[in-house]
Design an enzyme around this catalytic site. Structure first.
Site, short mmCIF file in Angstrom:
data_model
loop_
_atom_site.label_atom_id
_atom_site.label_comp_id
_atom_site.label_asym_id
_atom_site.label_seq_id
_atom_site.Cartn_x
_atom_site.Cartn_y
_atom_site.Cartn_z
N SER A 135 50.67 23.94 33.31
CA SER A 135 49.41 23.39 33.80
C SER A 135 49.33 21.93 33.36
O SER A 135 49.96 21.56 32.36
CB SER A 135 48.24 24.16 33.18
OG SER A 135 47.01 23.56 33.55
N TYR A 148 42.98 27.76 26.07
CA TYR A 148 43.84 27.71 27.25
C TYR A 148 44.80 26.52 27.15
O TYR A 148 45.99 26.65 27.41
CB TYR A 148 42.98 27.61 28.52
CG TYR A 148 43.77 27.56 29.81
CD1 TYR A 148 44.61 28.62 30.18
CD2 TYR A 148 43.69 26.46 30.65
CE1 TYR A 148 45.33 28.58 31.36
CE2 TYR A 148 44.40 26.41 31.84
CZ TYR A 148 45.22 27.47 32.19
OH TYR A 148 45.95 27.42 33.37
O1 NJP Z 1 45.11 32.75 39.08
P1 NJP Z 1 44.88 34.28 39.49
P2 NJP Z 1 46.13 31.62 39.62
N1 NJP Z 1 50.53 41.03 33.25
O2 NJP Z 1 43.85 34.77 38.53
C1 NJP Z 1 48.40 38.01 36.70
C2 NJP Z 1 48.20 28.77 36.28
N2 NJP Z 1 47.30 27.69 36.67
O3 NJP Z 1 46.93 32.08 40.74
O4 NJP Z 1 47.97 41.74 36.52
C3 NJP Z 1 50.89 40.77 34.50
O5 NJP Z 1 44.64 34.43 40.95
C4 NJP Z 1 47.32 38.58 37.58
O6 NJP Z 1 47.74 39.85 38.07
P3 NJP Z 1 47.08 41.26 37.60
C5 NJP Z 1 47.52 29.90 35.57
O7 NJP Z 1 47.34 29.67 34.19
C6 NJP Z 1 46.25 27.88 37.50
O8 NJP Z 1 45.31 30.42 39.78
O9 NJP Z 1 47.17 42.11 38.84
N3 NJP Z 1 50.25 39.92 35.30
C7 NJP Z 1 47.31 37.59 38.72
O10 NJP Z 1 48.20 37.96 39.74
C8 NJP Z 1 48.52 31.02 35.80
O11 NJP Z 1 49.57 30.96 34.88
C9 NJP Z 1 45.42 26.80 37.82
O12 NJP Z 1 45.67 40.97 37.16
C10 NJP Z 1 49.15 39.33 34.79
C11 NJP Z 1 47.81 36.29 38.08
O13 NJP Z 1 48.31 36.61 36.79
C12 NJP Z 1 49.05 30.71 37.20
O14 NJP Z 1 48.77 29.34 37.44
C13 NJP Z 1 45.69 25.55 37.31
C14 NJP Z 1 48.71 39.56 33.49
C15 NJP Z 1 46.71 35.29 37.92
O15 NJP Z 1 46.29 34.96 39.18
C16 NJP Z 1 48.44 31.56 38.30
O16 NJP Z 1 47.03 31.40 38.31
C17 NJP Z 1 46.76 25.39 36.47
C18 NJP Z 1 49.45 40.44 32.70
N4 NJP Z 1 49.10 40.72 31.44
C19 NJP Z 1 47.57 26.46 36.16
N5 NJP Z 1 47.58 38.81 33.28
C20 NJP Z 1 44.22 26.91 38.69
N6 NJP Z 1 44.01 28.00 39.39
O17 NJP Z 1 43.42 25.94 38.75
C21 NJP Z 1 47.35 38.15 34.42
O18 NJP Z 1 46.98 24.18 35.99
N7 NJP Z 1 48.29 38.46 35.33
#
Ligand code: NJP
Length: 244
Positions: A135, A148
């Site tokens: 990020s 974060y």
């Molecule tokens: O968010 P979201 P993004 N084990 O909430 C999964 C970074 N980022 O796509 O397990 C396995 O839609 C969760 O899946 P589920 C951010 O830090 C974002 O925006 O089914 N999976 C979901 O698919 C992250 O690293 C922004 O709940 C786990 C996914 O993670 C990445 O981009 C800005 C899990 C999260 O999807 C994707 O974020 C930035 C686990 N323990 C960086 N915990 C932004 N959106 O502005 C969570 O700079 N997941």
């Protein structure tokens, strides 16, 4: 079998968009997340479109589960460490240690578990790629970033260190650092139960990035010729002035 890309957190947002994009580029995609219904639905949709996709239930913080997941794969050429997110209070003086622990577990240890488990397959590929979704929060800081920012700095340093350690091996390491991406859930998860606060995350930037913007970036970076390493791409909305 086809070149295979594992995408963690493929159930929503950037992960789901990246899985779609890599499938369209010809990869067999392995969709891993905790919400099995979501990854199964996406895999079925991609299969219907003639692409190869399989879904796996996976919590990236569960090391034993990650090892079992890796053992079940017959190959892995690309690992996209995307699972992650932000949780809890804005400011350090109000932070909950439990939130910090959870953010470290997923954004840092999750990357460690997947990387260790899949490195043998990535090496065996002869042309392996590890992607770390960090990020802009992992390259600088901002007020209210708190745990974060600390966790994403961890992900950034893992990518940098791993690239040095794997230099000379057939596995490259690419870091993608997005700015503000308007995904369905990222802000909602951070501000659980407070919809106004979640909506305010995006209010300051006229046109945030979309998940597809980042998926395109990941796809471009991983499809460079194998002698090329894209170390780090920082992708921000044009209208974003801050580090968030
Ligand atoms: O968010 P979201 P993004 N084990 O909430 C999964 C970074 N980022 O796509 O397990 C396995 O839609 C969760 O899946 P589920 C951010 O830090 C974002 O925006 O089914 N999976 C979901 O698919 C992250 O690293 C922004 O709940 C786990 C996914 O993670 C990445 O981009 C800005 C899990 C999260 O999807 C994707 O974020 C930035 C686990 N323990 C960086 N915990 C932004 N959106 O502005 C969570 O700079 N997941």
């Amino acid at each position: 079998s086809r070149r295979t890309a594992v995408v963690t957190g493929a159930s929503s947002g950037i992960g789901a968009a990246t899985a779609r994009r890599l499938a369209a580029s010809g990869y067999r995609v392995v969709l891993a997340a905790r919400r099995t219904d979501r990854v199964e639905a996406l895999a079925a949709e991609l299969a219907e479109a003639g692409q190869e996709a399989v879904a796996h239930a996976l919590d990236v913080t569960d090391r034993a589960a990650v090892n079992a997941f890796a053992a079940s794969l017959d190959r892995c050429d690309v690992l996209v460490n995307n699972a992650g997110g932000a949780l809890g209070a804005d400011r350090i003086d109000a932070a909950e240690p439990a939130d910090w622990r959870a953010m470290y577990e997923v954004n840092v240890l999750g990357v460690l578990h997947l990387t260790q488990a899949l490195l043998p397959a990535l090496r065996a590929s002869g042309d392996g790629t590890i992607v770390v979704l960090s990020s802009t929060a992992g390259l600088a800081t901002y007020e209210g970033g708190g745990g974060y920012v600390a966790a994403k700095h961890g992900a950034h340093v893992i990518a940098e260190t791993l690239r040095l350690e794997l230099c000379g091996e057939p596995v490259r390491v690419i870091e993608i650092a997005p700015g503000m991406v308007k995904t369905e859930e990222f802000a909602k998860n951070r501000y659980a139960g407070d919809e106004d606060k979640a909506a305010a995350v995006y209010a300051g930037v006229a046109e945030p990035l979309t998940a597809e913007d980042i998926a395109d970036t990941v796809d471009w970076a991983v499809t460079r010729p194998s002698h090329v390493n894209i170390d780090l791409l920082v992708v921000r909305p044009r209208a974003q002035a801050s580090n968030y």
